[in-house]
Design a protein around this motif. Structure first.
Motif, short mmCIF file in Angstrom:
data_model
loop_
_atom_site.label_atom_id
_atom_site.label_comp_id
_atom_site.label_asym_id
_atom_site.label_seq_id
_atom_site.Cartn_x
_atom_site.Cartn_y
_atom_site.Cartn_z
N VAL A 70 -10.44 -2.61 -9.26
CA VAL A 70 -11.78 -2.53 -8.65
C VAL A 70 -12.82 -2.31 -9.75
CG1 VAL A 70 -13.28 -1.16 -7.17
CG2 VAL A 70 -10.97 -1.70 -6.42
N LEU A 88 -10.01 -8.34 -3.28
CA LEU A 88 -10.72 -7.45 -4.20
C LEU A 88 -11.60 -8.27 -5.14
CD1 LEU A 88 -11.27 -4.90 -5.89
CD2 LEU A 88 -9.11 -5.33 -7.06
N SER A 119 -6.87 0.15 -7.69
CA SER A 119 -8.10 0.92 -7.90
C SER A 119 -8.67 0.68 -9.29
CB SER A 119 -7.85 2.41 -7.67
OG SER A 119 -6.84 2.90 -8.55
N ARG A 138 -8.28 5.06 -15.47
CA ARG A 138 -7.50 5.06 -14.22
C ARG A 138 -6.08 4.57 -14.45
NH1 ARG A 138 -5.11 6.73 -10.63
NH2 ARG A 138 -5.15 6.03 -8.45
N TRP A 170 0.81 -1.22 0.00
CA TRP A 170 0.00 0.00 0.00
C TRP A 170 0.84 1.27 0.00
CZ3 TRP A 170 -4.53 -1.12 -1.57
CH2 TRP A 170 -5.11 -2.35 -1.23
N ARG A 208 -1.25 0.98 -5.73
CA ARG A 208 -2.54 1.59 -5.42
C ARG A 208 -3.31 1.91 -6.71
NH1 ARG A 208 0.71 4.55 -1.73
NH2 ARG A 208 0.45 6.44 -2.99
N THR A 209 -2.59 2.39 -7.71
CA THR A 209 -3.24 2.68 -9.00
C THR A 209 -3.76 1.41 -9.64
OG1 THR A 209 -1.80 4.59 -9.37
CG2 THR A 209 -2.89 3.64 -11.30
N SER A 268 -11.86 1.92 -15.83
CA SER A 268 -10.61 1.29 -15.42
C SER A 268 -9.48 1.67 -16.36
CB SER A 268 -10.78 -0.23 -15.39
OG SER A 268 -9.55 -0.88 -15.16
#
Length: 439
Positions: A20, A148, A17, A186, A7, A13-14, A183
């Motif tokens: 997700v 996740l 996310s 992101r 983390w 982290r990218t 996604s």
């Protein structure tokens, strides 16, 4: 130097996310697409089986060469292109529906082509992870990614079933398209995504030789081979069950799409709980012993799933599905971490592609078997075949050296590149070895 905690790594982290959003889209489509076939296009069990087969057939068609390509390609671009392609393909379904032009042929094409994009997304995602978090952070990072996947199974499939019930299946597919495109956007923030430098001798090595090296790395190692066989059998059994679920719920039991989404979400809850327990149980019992005991105690719960019916039996089967997926969550965290630690960086893409070829190829085979058996012997006998496979899939690991492994193996060393002699003008042939593995 990378921290043991993933983390603290901005690229992780990218990636997380973006995953997700991508997994939410995948799971919403997982519920909505077969329901479109059953409800809107009146598909038979064989046609539903064909749809599920085509969704995963790409791993059999291009799964192995994808690993060699991923080891060379800019991996950030691969991830972005894969999610963009899936978003546009899913978006074509509601457009065709609104134009009253949607056909089973189009659904077949959409799931096949989106499956090709998924090949590259999955192989690249697993190959890039060790470069972000370091080998010491792999278990925690894999636990986060499997958690996740489990959460999005719960939310995505539950929401997918609800969207189908409230807004119709084509609109649920539109939601899946939006998730994949979001996604891709992101992933534009992903910075550290370049693949490791490819040695000059490998750039001249035939693609077939590179693929063969990855296959030998997996199948030539007793532990990797057992992990692959266990996971493939698990996928085979679960896919036979899942392929028949929409037909069983909607046609035979008269249950709603929302109930189907909740049932699948229960499996996602099992994955989540298993993935969250994996690290702590492995620290106490050992990695191999945890995998062995989880299979011995939990895998037989798969035999409860074919008991599905009205009333109490729906809950009994749901409990069996949750327990079987709890075991799968443990397998995913510990098994993926083991195989990543046993593989040098330059082999990660080909190792992951070999696993994905076997594991997701088993999904394609399972869907085909489900469709064939569903037409020939009926839905309930087909469910018993899937349940039996799910209940016995743990045996390859339980009977292998994996069961005695206490800790993760040391990081695999890079595959050495021998200096060719003047009488051996083919340095590429030397790269065909399996590299450093743990026997």
């Amino acid at each position: 130097m990378r921290s043991d905690s993933p983390w603290r790594v901005s690229d992780f982290r990218t990636l997380f996310s973006a995953a997700v959003l991508s997994h939410l889209g995948t799971n919403a489509g997982y519920v909505a697409v077969p329901l479109i076939a059953v409800e809107a296009l009146d598909a038979s069990p064989g046609e539903v089986g064909a749809l599920a087969t085509l969704a995963t057939l790409a791993f059999l068609l291009i799964g192995l060469p994808a690993g060699a390509w991923v080891d060379r390609l800019p991996q950030r671009r691969v991830l972005i292109a894969a999610d963009t392609a899936r978003g546009l393909l899913f978006a074509s379904v509601p457009v065709a529906w609104w134009c009253d032009a949607l056909t089973l042929t189009q659904l077949y094409a959409v799931v096949l082509l989106s499956g090709c994009a998924t090949v590259f997304y999955d192989v690249t995602g697993q190959s890039i992870l060790p470069r972000f978090v370091g080998r010491d952070g792999l278990v925690q990072a894999n636990a986060a990614m499997v958690s996740l996947m489990a959460v999005t199974n719960v939310v995505g499939r539950g929401a997918g079933g609800g969207l189908v019930q409230l807004l119709t299946a084509p609109l649920a597919v539109a939601g899946a398209a939006v998730s994949h495109l979001a996604s891709a956007v992101r992933l534009l923030w992903l910075k550290e995504a370049a693949a490791p430098a490819v040695p000059a001798d490998r750039t001249r090595e035939p693609l077939r030789a590179q693929i063969a090296a990855g296959v030998r790395h997996v199948l030539g190692n007793k532990e990797l081979r057992a992990l692959a066989l266990c996971a493939a059998l698990t996928n085979l059994g679960s896919q036979i069950l899942n392929t028949m679920m929409p037909v069983l719920f909607v046609r035979e039991l008269g249950l709603s799409a929302g109930m189907l989404g909740i049932y699948w979400a229960a499996g996602g809850l099992g994955l989540l709980l298993g993935s969250r327990c994996a690290r702590s149980v492995a620290a106490r019992l050992g990695y191999g012993r945890t995998l062995g005991l989880a299979g011995l105690v939990l895998a037989p719960a798969g035999l409860l799933v074919p008991l599905i019916g009205q009333g109490l039996w729906l809950w009994v089967a749901g409990a069996g599905w949750l327990l079987a997926m709890f075991k799968t969550g443990i397998d995913n965290v510990l098994g993926v971490s083991l195989r990543q630690r046993m593989t040098p960086d330059a082999m990660l893409g080909r190792m992951n592609a070999t696993f994905r070829f076997l594991l997701t190829g088993a999904l394609a085979v399972g869907a085909a078997i489900a469709g064939l058996l569903g037409e020939l012997v009926g839905i309930h006998p087909t469910m018993w075949v899937g349940g039996a496979l799910l209940a016995t899939a743990f045996l390859p690991v339980f009977l292998s050296p994996v069961r005695t492994r206490q800790d993760l193996p040391p990081q695999a060393a890079p595959t050495p590149t021998p200096t060719p002699t003047p009488t051996t003008p083919r340095p590429a042939a030397e790269a065909k070895g399996t590299g450093a593995t743990t026997s």
